[in-house]
Design a protein around this motif. Structure first.
Motif, PDB file in Angstrom:
ATOM      1  N   UNK A  93       0.612  -1.291  -0.023  1.00  0.00           N
ATOM      2  CA  UNK A  93       0.165   0.125   0.105  1.00  0.00           C
ATOM      3  C   UNK A  93       0.869   1.311  -0.019  1.00  0.00           C
ATOM      4  N   UNK A  94       1.825   1.203   0.960  1.00  0.00           N
ATOM      5  CA  UNK A  94       2.670   2.362   0.832  1.00  0.00           C
ATOM      6  C   UNK A  94       3.566   2.682  -0.316  1.00  0.00           C
ATOM      7  N   UNK A  95       4.011   1.583  -0.775  1.00  0.00           N
ATOM      8  CA  UNK A  95       4.913   1.849  -2.135  1.00  0.00           C
ATOM      9  C   UNK A  95       4.031   2.191  -3.338  1.00  0.00           C
ATOM     10  N   UNK A  96       2.690   1.505  -3.484  1.00  0.00           N
ATOM     11  CA  UNK A  96       1.821   1.933  -4.522  1.00  0.00           C
ATOM     12  C   UNK A  96       1.365   3.175  -4.536  1.00  0.00           C
ATOM     13  N   UNK A  97       1.115   3.776  -3.433  1.00  0.00           N
ATOM     14  CA  UNK A  97       0.545   5.210  -3.145  1.00  0.00           C
ATOM     15  C   UNK A  97       1.666   6.361  -3.293  1.00  0.00           C
ATOM     16  N   UNK A  98       2.992   5.754  -2.725  1.00  0.00           N
ATOM     17  CA  UNK A  98       3.914   6.661  -2.970  1.00  0.00           C
ATOM     18  C   UNK A  98       4.566   6.758  -4.084  1.00  0.00           C
ATOM     19  N   UNK A  99       4.732   5.597  -4.817  1.00  0.00           N
ATOM     20  CA  UNK A  99       5.393   5.600  -6.206  1.00  0.00           C
ATOM     21  C   UNK A  99       4.476   6.309  -7.071  1.00  0.00           C
ATOM     22  N   UNK A 100       3.064   6.179  -7.065  1.00  0.00           N
ATOM     23  CA  UNK A 100       2.254   7.162  -7.933  1.00  0.00           C
ATOM     24  C   UNK A 100       2.446   8.446  -7.601  1.00  0.00           C
ATOM     25  N   UNK A 101       2.542   8.887  -6.453  1.00  0.00           N
ATOM     26  CA  UNK A 101       2.795  10.385  -6.210  1.00  0.00           C
ATOM     27  C   UNK A 101       4.130  10.998  -6.700  1.00  0.00           C
ATOM     28  N   UNK A 102       5.194   9.863  -6.632  1.00  0.00           N
ATOM     29  CA  UNK A 102       6.583  10.339  -7.150  1.00  0.00           C
ATOM     30  C   UNK A 102       6.550  10.178  -8.619  1.00  0.00           C
ATOM     31  N   UNK A 104       3.966  10.890 -10.715  1.00  0.00           N
ATOM     32  CA  UNK A 104       3.212  11.880 -11.161  1.00  0.00           C
ATOM     33  C   UNK A 104       4.067  13.186 -10.995  1.00  0.00           C
ATOM     34  N   UNK A 105       4.669  13.547  -9.919  1.00  0.00           N
ATOM     35  CA  UNK A 105       5.542  14.584  -9.585  1.00  0.00           C
ATOM     36  C   UNK A 105       6.629  14.778 -10.815  1.00  0.00           C
ATOM     37  N   UNK A 106       7.250  13.506 -11.039  1.00  0.00           N
ATOM     38  CA  UNK A 106       8.164  13.530 -12.191  1.00  0.00           C
ATOM     39  C   UNK A 106       7.879  13.823 -13.327  1.00  0.00           C
ATOM     40  N   UNK A 107       6.576  13.446 -13.899  1.00  0.00           N
ATOM     41  CA  UNK A 107       5.879  13.706 -15.139  1.00  0.00           C
ATOM     42  C   UNK A 107       5.889  15.351 -15.088  1.00  0.00           C
ATOM     43  N   UNK A 133       4.964  11.438   4.490  1.00  0.00           N
ATOM     44  CA  UNK A 133       5.441  10.378   3.600  1.00  0.00           C
ATOM     45  C   UNK A 133       5.065  10.921   2.231  1.00  0.00           C
ATOM     46  N   UNK A 134       3.777  11.545   2.095  1.00  0.00           N
ATOM     47  CA  UNK A 134       3.369  12.091   0.637  1.00  0.00           C
ATOM     48  C   UNK A 134       4.386  12.992   0.116  1.00  0.00           C
ATOM     49  N   UNK A 135       4.612  13.953   1.048  1.00  0.00           N
ATOM     50  CA  UNK A 135       5.697  15.185   0.463  1.00  0.00           C
ATOM     51  C   UNK A 135       7.015  14.501   0.202  1.00  0.00           C
ATOM     52  N   UNK A 136       7.774  13.577   0.878  1.00  0.00           N
ATOM     53  CA  UNK A 136       8.684  13.002   0.737  1.00  0.00           C
ATOM     54  C   UNK A 136       8.803  12.378  -0.602  1.00  0.00           C
ATOM     55  N   UNK A 137       7.343  11.789  -1.102  1.00  0.00           N
ATOM     56  CA  UNK A 137       7.530  11.093  -2.408  1.00  0.00           C
ATOM     57  C   UNK A 137       7.337  12.209  -3.557  1.00  0.00           C
ATOM     58  N   UNK A 138       6.745  13.384  -3.187  1.00  0.00           N
ATOM     59  CA  UNK A 138       6.997  14.389  -4.052  1.00  0.00           C
ATOM     60  C   UNK A 138       8.562  14.753  -4.406  1.00  0.00           C
ATOM     61  N   UNK A 139       9.503  14.730  -3.292  1.00  0.00           N
ATOM     62  CA  UNK A 139      10.585  15.273  -3.237  1.00  0.00           C
ATOM     63  C   UNK A 139      11.138  14.066  -4.321  1.00  0.00           C
ATOM     64  N   UNK A 140      10.983  12.734  -4.039  1.00  0.00           N
ATOM     65  CA  UNK A 140      11.497  11.563  -4.423  1.00  0.00           C
ATOM     66  C   UNK A 140      11.248  11.906  -6.045  1.00  0.00           C
ATOM     67  N   UNK A 141      10.220  12.468  -6.457  1.00  0.00           N
ATOM     68  CA  UNK A 141       9.744  12.683  -7.897  1.00  0.00           C
ATOM     69  C   UNK A 141      10.404  13.793  -8.487  1.00  0.00           C
ATOM     70  N   UNK A 142      11.476  14.666  -7.727  1.00  0.00           N
ATOM     71  CA  UNK A 142      12.097  15.875  -8.233  1.00  0.00           C
ATOM     72  C   UNK A 142      11.237  17.237  -7.720  1.00  0.00           C
ATOM     73  N   UNK A 261      -3.197  14.634  -4.702  1.00  0.00           N
ATOM     74  CA  UNK A 261      -4.623  14.131  -4.717  1.00  0.00           C
ATOM     75  C   UNK A 261      -5.102  13.714  -6.110  1.00  0.00           C
ATOM     76  N   UNK A 262      -4.335  13.940  -7.124  1.00  0.00           N
ATOM     77  CA  UNK A 262      -4.605  13.269  -8.322  1.00  0.00           C
ATOM     78  C   UNK A 262      -3.903  12.249  -8.967  1.00  0.00           C
ATOM     79  N   UNK A 263      -2.757  11.913  -7.954  1.00  0.00           N
ATOM     80  CA  UNK A 263      -1.940  10.617  -8.381  1.00  0.00           C
ATOM     81  C   UNK A 263      -2.527   9.364  -8.412  1.00  0.00           C
ATOM     82  N   UNK A 264      -2.368   8.307  -9.386  1.00  0.00           N
ATOM     83  CA  UNK A 264      -2.662   7.154  -9.483  1.00  0.00           C
ATOM     84  C   UNK A 264      -1.694   6.227  -8.793  1.00  0.00           C
TER      85      UNK A 264
END
Length: 279
Positions: A93-102, A104-107, A133-142, A261-264
């Motif tokens: 669940x964590x990987x699916x959600x956070x990788x989705x955010x990262x 989306x941010x990367x794109x 966690x969600x904000x750290x995922x944004x950082x991971x996506x650049x 909130x729009x990430x898949x």
């Protein structure tokens, strides 16, 4: 991740009578966690926290922020079948959600980089309890995390302005601010943007303006010789479809609630290698 957080998440998922995971004999097994689609990685450190807590051995060739392809193995695991089964859903669940955010941010970062040096940032539109966690995922996506909470920066929003006016709100903020805190003012017109800059705002957020209005306001501020340290930000109604237009306006920061909130979710799965040991 702190121990009490790990235990809280486990308590929520396992409950008080976990029969499903204890149906099988507790043997040492091997498993892999892999992605079923291309993505940008985030949340690996969170997964490792669960593995460490439950005594699961793991290895990975990747780090947060790396881009991987469908069917790539994120983790190789070994350890107690009971522990691996109990951590499976939480980690996925964590990987699916956070990788989705990262991802989306990367794109979004990639779109902007083709046209400007504007920074992509998220907002406080986050899931309660999961913000860091969600904000750290944004950082991971650049991307940039923006404020983690209300203490980080003093933001004067539209309702503050309605109650006090731009000048009054900035004056009050300056009286109360610590020397390390910046003051950001949300404005909806070019006139208020210029007024905020002249009265000492550090960051000016252009809220819910169309791309052309944003460009006109940026041009006005720059020709008015505002202090060089002032950061110009745009926010409100920005998405993947209109992002390119905002990237061409000359702003310093583009903040998007949709980064989160729009990430898949990314489809991530766990597969047993020595599955026969669980039968």
């Amino acid at each position: 991740m702190y121990t009490h957080e790990i235990e809280s998440f486990l308590e929520e998922d396992l409950g008080y009578n976990d029969i499903s995971c204890t149906l099988v004999p507790d043997h040492d097994i091997e498993a892999i966690i892999f992605t079923k689609e291309d993505c940008t990685l985030a949340g690996l450190d969170i997964a490792m926290s669960f593995f460490d807590y439950l005594g699961i051995q793991y290895s990975t060739d990747y780090s947060n922020g790396e881009r991987i392809s469908a069917n790539d193995v994120i983790f190789s695991l070994s350890g107690s079948s009971l522990s691996i089964l109990r951590t499976e859903r939480l980690v996925l669940n964590f990987l699916g959600h956070l990788c989705g955010i990262a991802t989306n941010a990367s794109r979004c970062v990639s779109i902007v980089q083709k046209h400007s040096n504007s920074r992509i940032a998220c907002t406080r539109k986050t899931t309660p309890g999961l913000r860091k966690y969600e904000k750290m995922a944004v950082i991971a996506g650049g991307g940039d995390p923006h404020r983690f909470n209300l203490t980080d920066t003093i933001m004067i929003k539209d309702n503050h302005v309605k109650l006090m006016g731009v000048e009054g709100a900035i004056r009050s903020a300056k009286d109360k601010a610590g020397f390390t805190q910046k003051i950001e003012v949300e404005v909806e017109s070019s006139d208020d943007a210029l007024k905020a800059a002249q009265k000492g705002a550090d960051i000016i957020m252009l809220d819910n303006m169309g791309p052309q209005e944003v460009k006109d306001t940026v041009d006005l501020l720059k020709t008015s010789s505002i202090p060089e340290h002032i950061i110009i930000e745009v926010s409100g109604g920005i998405n993947m479809d209109n992002l390119e237009k905002y990237a061409k306006t000359g702003v310093d920061v583009i903040s998007m609630g949709s980064l989160i909130h729009k990430s898949q979710w990314i489809d991530v799965s766990l597969e047993l290698i020595d599955e026969h040991k669980c039968k």
